[in-house]
Design an enzyme around this catalytic site. Structure first.
Site, PDB file in Angstrom:
ATOM      1  N   ASP A   1      -2.846 -10.601  13.014  1.00 41.15           N
ATOM      2  CA  ASP A   1      -1.739 -10.274  12.000  1.00 41.15           C
ATOM      3  C   ASP A   1      -0.677  -9.556  12.572  1.00 41.15           C
ATOM      4  O   ASP A   1      -0.362  -8.700  12.381  1.00 41.15           O
ATOM      5  CB  ASP A   1      -2.267  -9.631  10.864  1.00 41.15           C
ATOM      6  CG  ASP A   1      -1.210  -9.811   9.693  1.00 41.15           C
ATOM      7  OD1 ASP A   1      -0.320 -10.578   9.674  1.00 41.15           O
ATOM      8  OD2 ASP A   1      -1.343  -8.898   8.909  1.00 41.15           O
TER       9      ASP A   1
ATOM     10  N   LYS B   1      -5.009   6.166   3.921  1.00 42.01           N
ATOM     11  CA  LYS B   1      -4.928   4.976   3.289  1.00 42.01           C
ATOM     12  C   LYS B   1      -5.926   4.965   2.103  1.00 42.01           C
ATOM     13  O   LYS B   1      -7.119   5.321   2.327  1.00 42.01           O
ATOM     14  CB  LYS B   1      -5.346   3.556   3.870  1.00 42.01           C
ATOM     15  CG  LYS B   1      -5.383   2.417   3.097  1.00 42.01           C
ATOM     16  CD  LYS B   1      -5.468   1.237   4.290  1.00 42.01           C
ATOM     17  CE  LYS B   1      -5.250  -0.172   3.523  1.00 42.01           C
ATOM     18  NZ  LYS B   1      -5.556  -1.313   4.543  1.00 42.01           N
TER      19      LYS B   1
ATOM     20  N   ALA C   1      -4.190  -0.606  -3.267  1.00 34.69           N
ATOM     21  CA  ALA C   1      -4.125   0.666  -2.177  1.00 34.69           C
ATOM     22  C   ALA C   1      -2.784   1.155  -2.055  1.00 34.69           C
ATOM     23  O   ALA C   1      -1.692   0.442  -2.639  1.00 34.69           O
ATOM     24  CB  ALA C   1      -4.895   0.277  -1.013  1.00 34.69           C
TER      25      ALA C   1
ATOM     26  N   ILE D   1       3.914   6.805   1.178  1.00 36.20           N
ATOM     27  CA  ILE D   1       4.608   6.063   2.226  1.00 36.20           C
ATOM     28  C   ILE D   1       4.503   4.609   2.277  1.00 36.20           C
ATOM     29  O   ILE D   1       4.952   3.630   2.893  1.00 36.20           O
ATOM     30  CB  ILE D   1       4.516   6.690   3.500  1.00 36.20           C
ATOM     31  CG1 ILE D   1       2.935   6.613   3.870  1.00 36.20           C
ATOM     32  CG2 ILE D   1       5.086   8.248   3.786  1.00 36.20           C
ATOM     33  CD1 ILE D   1       2.629   7.220   5.346  1.00 36.20           C
ATOM     34  N   GLY D   2       3.480   4.066   1.215  1.00 35.21           N
ATOM     35  CA  GLY D   2       3.175   2.542   1.011  1.00 35.21           C
ATOM     36  C   GLY D   2       2.330   2.484   0.022  1.00 35.21           C
ATOM     37  O   GLY D   2       1.469   3.342  -0.186  1.00 35.21           O
ATOM     38  N   LYS D   3       2.601   1.375  -0.552  1.00 33.38           N
ATOM     39  CA  LYS D   3       1.834   1.161  -1.661  1.00 33.38           C
ATOM     40  C   LYS D   3       1.517  -0.638  -1.983  1.00 33.38           C
ATOM     41  O   LYS D   3       2.230  -1.345  -1.446  1.00 33.38           O
ATOM     42  CB  LYS D   3       2.167   1.741  -2.956  1.00 33.38           C
ATOM     43  CG  LYS D   3       3.585   1.202  -3.411  1.00 33.38           C
ATOM     44  CD  LYS D   3       3.945   1.731  -4.865  1.00 33.38           C
ATOM     45  CE  LYS D   3       3.987   3.295  -4.689  1.00 33.38           C
ATOM     46  NZ  LYS D   3       4.564   3.893  -6.033  1.00 33.38           N
ATOM     47  N   GLY D   4       0.548  -0.754  -2.652  1.00 34.83           N
ATOM     48  CA  GLY D   4       0.173  -2.169  -3.068  1.00 34.83           C
ATOM     49  C   GLY D   4      -0.357  -2.178  -4.354  1.00 34.83           C
ATOM     50  O   GLY D   4      -0.817  -1.242  -5.023  1.00 34.83           O
ATOM     51  N   ASN D   5      -1.137  -3.427  -4.701  1.00 38.25           N
ATOM     52  CA  ASN D   5      -1.927  -3.441  -5.928  1.00 38.25           C
ATOM     53  C   ASN D   5      -3.248  -2.924  -6.095  1.00 38.25           C
ATOM     54  O   ASN D   5      -3.621  -2.406  -6.947  1.00 38.25           O
ATOM     55  CB  ASN D   5      -2.098  -4.826  -6.317  1.00 38.25           C
ATOM     56  CG  ASN D   5      -2.417  -5.772  -5.205  1.00 38.25           C
ATOM     57  OD1 ASN D   5      -2.657  -5.365  -4.087  1.00 38.25           O
ATOM     58  ND2 ASN D   5      -3.373  -6.932  -5.817  1.00 38.25           N
TER      59      ASN D   5
END
Length: 752
Positions: free
Chosen positions: A181, A88, A71, A65-69
């Site tokens: 943030d 996560k 994690a 449901i979410g991703k990055g470089n």
């Protein structure tokens, strides 16, 4: 078994060996897992997972449901309780020591937070290479996506949400924690539309009198002192961000926006924003208390809690500071269930009293999270249900049980778990359990397979999970004029289609990390703080070049997704010998025209300008350096009637108790709706797979084609009314315009 390493000071134990993560020493319960009767736990498991499905510890991984470089965030189901969680997964091997330190700080801060409107941390699992954070799952997605889908909120609904946000942020400040943030993307919604604040990756502990000097946050939400390179106490930067959030909720646009950092900086430092004609005088008044240029004159949250606007409709129930209840660690019903699962009373007591974020504590906490069919959710005074039925609720509690808390402080007599009823509607699915498999190998493998370059991982635990994916278009849009009729209010008709949305939508603020802090020169403003078209001194540019981040256009769009200018910054530490901040970036003011100008407090004194450096160039260059989108490969077999990649025991659609996010309804059987959806998505040239019986994951465009990449999900849900189903669209990645076009086309083909 995977080896476990020291995470941070604490008493965590891993979910397999019961070794202490925090202290680095093995627990005397270490061998108990292997010697414990696995049969007892299997027989008494509320839910279980087939061997072929990936898992981490006691959690069956469902989808990303979410991703990055570095994690990703996975939706998962706790095998023993059937509750859904968000995990996560962080690849520690990709992080430098500084990033690891920030990660451990985030975990430490989340452990100390216990508020019904803050995402709850349940368990911490750590291996040599990977860290798993098991958190609360907010199934309704982000406030950002809510505004994209529904437009601006009426003040009554915005007030209910904002009360929850203020309560949670004030709670953090009471614990000397500053978020740094706060933005619409980090505000999640549970199934009952209650706020959940997420992503404490940039949070820090503060001490009054000891200044912080790190510039971080999303520029449109960042306080002016951050652009000026000044040190700050902490809470005042969150308070400014809250003002921007309130404006965004009520108007559907940002108060400070523009095409590049230079414009953004100028607008923020000038403190000018447009007040739309539909904004009430009381709302305008409270905004003026937030958006004050001088941080010393900015309001406090204690003052805001007594403000007239925030308490309208809550007469006699003034918003009060949240009183954290004592943890209920003696629930005999939950303990008996856990004993039946195979845990011993001694280890349950030890884990709970020592507050170890291990599998024992997680199971206990998840057992206490109510299902959608019963119990209170959220605390009195802040729940959104009051917007819909004020006569049946007290201070916003959605259940009639909340009447016992009327006119009292939030949760003064209820336990933490009663406040935070779980948002998972899904029932258990019996299947054989295979606990001897490596509990983390599958998660680590998937993390390596699906890692995307160029992003910091989203910490969002929302259902849509789109924050971590790069947008398909780098276009940056500014806010429309909120006076125009093209900004829609949220539609009450649940059967309406998304056709009422404007052609251009909101821009998502992604997360970036900068190694240097942008400096800024202090603005020169008129003494009365008003704009002067003939002689107002302009803020000197911080760099010879503007580095536009958006193509020139006469029409500006509302908060469009994917803008680099609205990404989160994290600057380096400022040394004491530095004179101030420099360089900046700015934003074009949100709405271009409006009959009313908002007021601001006395302007900041003009400072001595100093030479600029190439830092702004570095910063903007970093933000504009885009990595070409790699469309996520939707694997798995083609959807056919003879091969379905899900557990066949899940035969009913998910129940939506509050169908506020459903656009299409139908009395057709759910299987017929799914068949129609498969045909409609195929006609729209979407590449789809069916990870669950009533869920389609779809891709459209991308891969070098003329159309931008769009990644979205379509789900058939059961509505509270018998015999009525709803079709729920969720955007995962891509522009709002492309998503809206696809939703409109698919909706028309369905002919509902």
């Amino acid at each position: 078994m995977s080896s476990r390493t020291v995470l941070a000071p604490g008493n965590d134990r891993n979910s397999d060996t019961h070794g202490t993560l925090g202290s680095g020493r093995s627990s005397d319960k270490g061998p108990s897992w292997s010697s414990r009767s696995l049969g007892a736990r299997c027989r008494n498991s509320i839910a279980s997972c087939p061997e072929e499905q990936p898992h981490v510890g006691n959690y069956r991984l469902l989808r990303t449901i979410g991703k990055g470089n570095f994690a990703k965030v996975k939706l998962a189901r706790h095998i023993l309780t059937g509750r859904e969680v968000a995990i996560k997964i962080i690849d520690k091997t990709q992080l430098n020591p500084s990033s690891l330190q920030k990660l451990f700080r985030e975990v430490r801060i989340m452990k100390g937070l216990n508020h019904p409107n803050i995402v709850k941390l349940f368990e911490v699992i750590e291996t040599e290479k990977t860290l798993y954070l098991v958190m609360e799952y907010a199934s309704a997605g982000e406030v950002f996506d809510y505004l994209v889908s529904h437009g601006r909120m009426k003040e009554k609904e915005a007030r209910a949400k904002f009360r929850q946000i203020v309560s949670a942020v004030h709670y953090c400040h009471q614990k000397n924690i500053v978020h740094r943030d706060l933005k619409a993307e980090n505000l999640l919604l549970d199934a009952e539309a209650n706020i959940k604040i997420a992503d404490f990756g940039f949070s820090n502990e503060f001490t009054l009198g000891s200044k912080l000097d790190t510039f971080c946050g999303s520029p449109p939400y960042a306080a002016p002192e951050l652009f000026q390179g000044k040190k700050y106490d902490g809470p005042e930067v969150d308070i400014w961000s809250l003002g921007v959030i309130l404006y965004t909720l009520v108007s559907g646009s940002l108060p400070f926006d523009g095409h590049n950092l230079k414009e953004l900086r100028e607008r923020v430092l000038r403190g000018k924003y447009r007040v739309p004609f539909y904004m009430s005088t009381d709302c305008e008044s409270i905004l003026r208390r937030f958006l004050v240029l001088n941080p010393a004159k900015r309001c406090t949250l204690e003052q805001i809690m007594k403000d007239k606007w925030i308490n309208i409709g809550y007469e006699g129930e003034e918003l009060k500071p949240y009183t954290e209840p004592e943890e209920d660690f003696g629930d005999t019903k939950r303990i008996e269930v856990m004993v039946g699962m195979g845990y011993t009373r001694e280890e349950i007591k030890e884990s709970l009293t020592s507050q170890k974020y291990n599998e024992v504590t997680a199971t206990y906490l998840l057992l206490g999270r109510k299902t959608e069919e019963g119990g209170d959710r959220g605390a009195p005074g802040l729940a959104l249900a009051r917007v819909r039925a004020p006569s049946d609720t007290t201070n916003g509690t959605s259940s009639s049980k909340g009447t016992s808390h009327s006119k009292g402080q939030r949760s003064s007599s209820s336990t933490y778990h009663r406040q935070r009823r779980h948002s998972d509607f899904c029932g258990p699915s019996p299947a054989p359990l295979h606990p001897k498999r490596s509990p983390t190998s599958t998660g680590e493998a998937e993390l390596k397979e699906e890692r995307l370059p160029g992003r910091k991982a989203s910490c969002s635990t929302a259902g849509s999970g789109s924050r971590g994916l790069p947008p398909s278009s780098p276009m940056v849009s500014s806010a429309h004029n909120p006076n125009k009729a093209e900004i829609p209010e949220r539609r009450k008709d649940s059967t309406s289609t998304p056709n009422n949305l404007p052609p251009s939508m909101m821009t998502r603020r992604n997360t970036y990390v900068c190694t240097e802090r942008p400096g800024a020169e202090r603005p020169s403003l008129l003494p009365n703080g008003k704009e002067n078209s003939s002689g107002t001194p302009r803020v000197p540019p911080a760099s010879p070049s503007s580095h536009s981040l958006a193509p020139p256009s006469g029409e500006r769009s509302r908060l469009a997704r994917g803008s680099t200018i609205r990404s989160t910054f994290h600057g380096g530490q400022v040394r004491d010998r530095r004179a101030g901040g420099g360089g900046g970036g700015g934003v074009q003011n949100g709405p271009p025209a409006s009959p009313t100008l908002a007021h601001e407090a006395a302007p900041l004194p003009a400072g001595r300008p100093r030479p600029t450096t190439n830092l702004f160039t570095k910063l903007t260059s970093k933000l504009t350096r885009r990595v070409a989108d790699e469309p996520e490969r939707i694997g798995g077999p083609e959807v056919t009637s003879c091969h379905l990649p899900w557990d066949q025991t899940e035969t009913a659609p998910r129940l939506l108790r509050f169908p506020w996010s459903v656009k299409l309804t139908s009395s057709r059987p759910p299987e017929a709706l799914m068949a129609a959806l498969r045909q409609a998505t195929a006609a729209a040239r979407c590449r789809c797979r069916q990870p669950q019986p009533f869920l389609l994951a779809c891709l459209h465009g991308g891969a070098g084609g003329p159309e931008p990449l769009s990644h979205f999900e379509v789900e058939v849900c059961q509505l509270p009314r018998p015999g009525l189903r709803g079709v729920l669209f969720r955007r995962v990645a891509g522009t709002a315009l492309a998503f809206r076009t696809l939703v409109t086309r698919i909706s028309n083909d369905l002919e509902l």
